[in-house]
Design an enzyme around this catalytic site. Sequence first.
Site, PDB file in Angstrom:
ATOM      1  N   GLY A  46       0.790  -1.224   0.000  1.00 34.20           N
ATOM      2  CA  GLY A  46       0.000   0.000   0.000  1.00 34.20           C
ATOM      3  C   GLY A  46       0.821   1.271   0.000  1.00 34.20           C
ATOM      4  O   GLY A  46       0.272   2.365  -0.081  1.00 34.20           O
ATOM      5  N   HIS A  47       2.148   1.168   0.064  1.00 37.72           N
ATOM      6  CA  HIS A  47       3.002   2.365   0.173  1.00 37.72           C
ATOM      7  C   HIS A  47       4.180   2.252  -0.775  1.00 37.72           C
ATOM      8  O   HIS A  47       5.293   1.984  -0.345  1.00 37.72           O
ATOM      9  CB  HIS A  47       3.496   2.497   1.613  1.00 37.72           C
ATOM     10  CG  HIS A  47       4.021   3.847   1.961  1.00 37.72           C
ATOM     11  ND1 HIS A  47       5.322   4.220   1.760  1.00 37.72           N
ATOM     12  CD2 HIS A  47       3.415   4.922   2.498  1.00 37.72           C
ATOM     13  CE1 HIS A  47       5.501   5.462   2.185  1.00 37.72           C
ATOM     14  NE2 HIS A  47       4.355   5.903   2.637  1.00 37.72           N
ATOM     15  N   PHE A  48       4.132   2.431  -1.923  1.00 36.69           N
ATOM     16  CA  PHE A  48       3.001   2.673  -2.830  1.00 36.69           C
ATOM     17  C   PHE A  48       3.074   1.589  -3.887  1.00 36.69           C
ATOM     18  O   PHE A  48       4.184   1.262  -4.304  1.00 36.69           O
ATOM     19  CB  PHE A  48       3.114   4.062  -3.469  1.00 36.69           C
ATOM     20  CG  PHE A  48       3.202   5.181  -2.456  1.00 36.69           C
ATOM     21  CD1 PHE A  48       2.044   5.641  -1.839  1.00 36.69           C
ATOM     22  CD2 PHE A  48       4.411   5.742  -2.101  1.00 36.69           C
ATOM     23  CE1 PHE A  48       2.107   6.677  -0.917  1.00 36.69           C
ATOM     24  CE2 PHE A  48       4.478   6.765  -1.174  1.00 36.69           C
ATOM     25  CZ  PHE A  48       3.329   7.237  -0.576  1.00 36.69           C
ATOM     26  N   VAL A  53       8.074   2.587  -1.485  1.00 38.22           N
ATOM     27  CA  VAL A  53       8.988   3.342  -0.624  1.00 38.22           C
ATOM     28  C   VAL A  53       8.708   2.924   0.821  1.00 38.22           C
ATOM     29  O   VAL A  53       7.546   2.877   1.238  1.00 38.22           O
ATOM     30  CB  VAL A  53       8.763   4.866  -0.780  1.00 38.22           C
ATOM     31  CG1 VAL A  53       9.651   5.640   0.180  1.00 38.22           C
ATOM     32  CG2 VAL A  53       9.002   5.313  -2.209  1.00 38.22           C
TER      33      VAL A  53
END
EC number: 4.2.1.59
Length: 140
Positions: A46-48, A53
Amino acid sequence: MIDIKDIQEALPHRYPMLLVDRVLEVSDDHIVALKNVTINEPFFNGHFPHYPVMPGVLIMEALAQTAGVLELSKEENKGKLVFYAGMDKVKFKKQVIPGDQLIMTATFIKRRGTIAVVEAKAEVDGKLAASGTLTFAIGS
């Protein structure tokens, strides 16, 4: 050298929150550890998704765990917990991405009772990724 079994003995964290893979160097008030950052880290979902990252807050958590390994490996602190009490002067200088090896350094600069203050930094390929002053409390 402190390996993953020793780290797991010192810290209560487990997957996916254990963020220290190995300790490279240790003395009474100083520790150097590493985290191999892989695409398989759950936070990258989810990041990203299209530009993975490592979240800065997790870099700081990895630094706190590094300091925790040092403190909780001491005979008088075995079986205790370390709790975050604060962060100051935190700076993020470089993105940490899959394939990076995060080298984490923590140096204790002050202790008073159960409170400790640590200067910490994380580097990738010799370049500063993050740094800050961490305060934590040792509890039972």
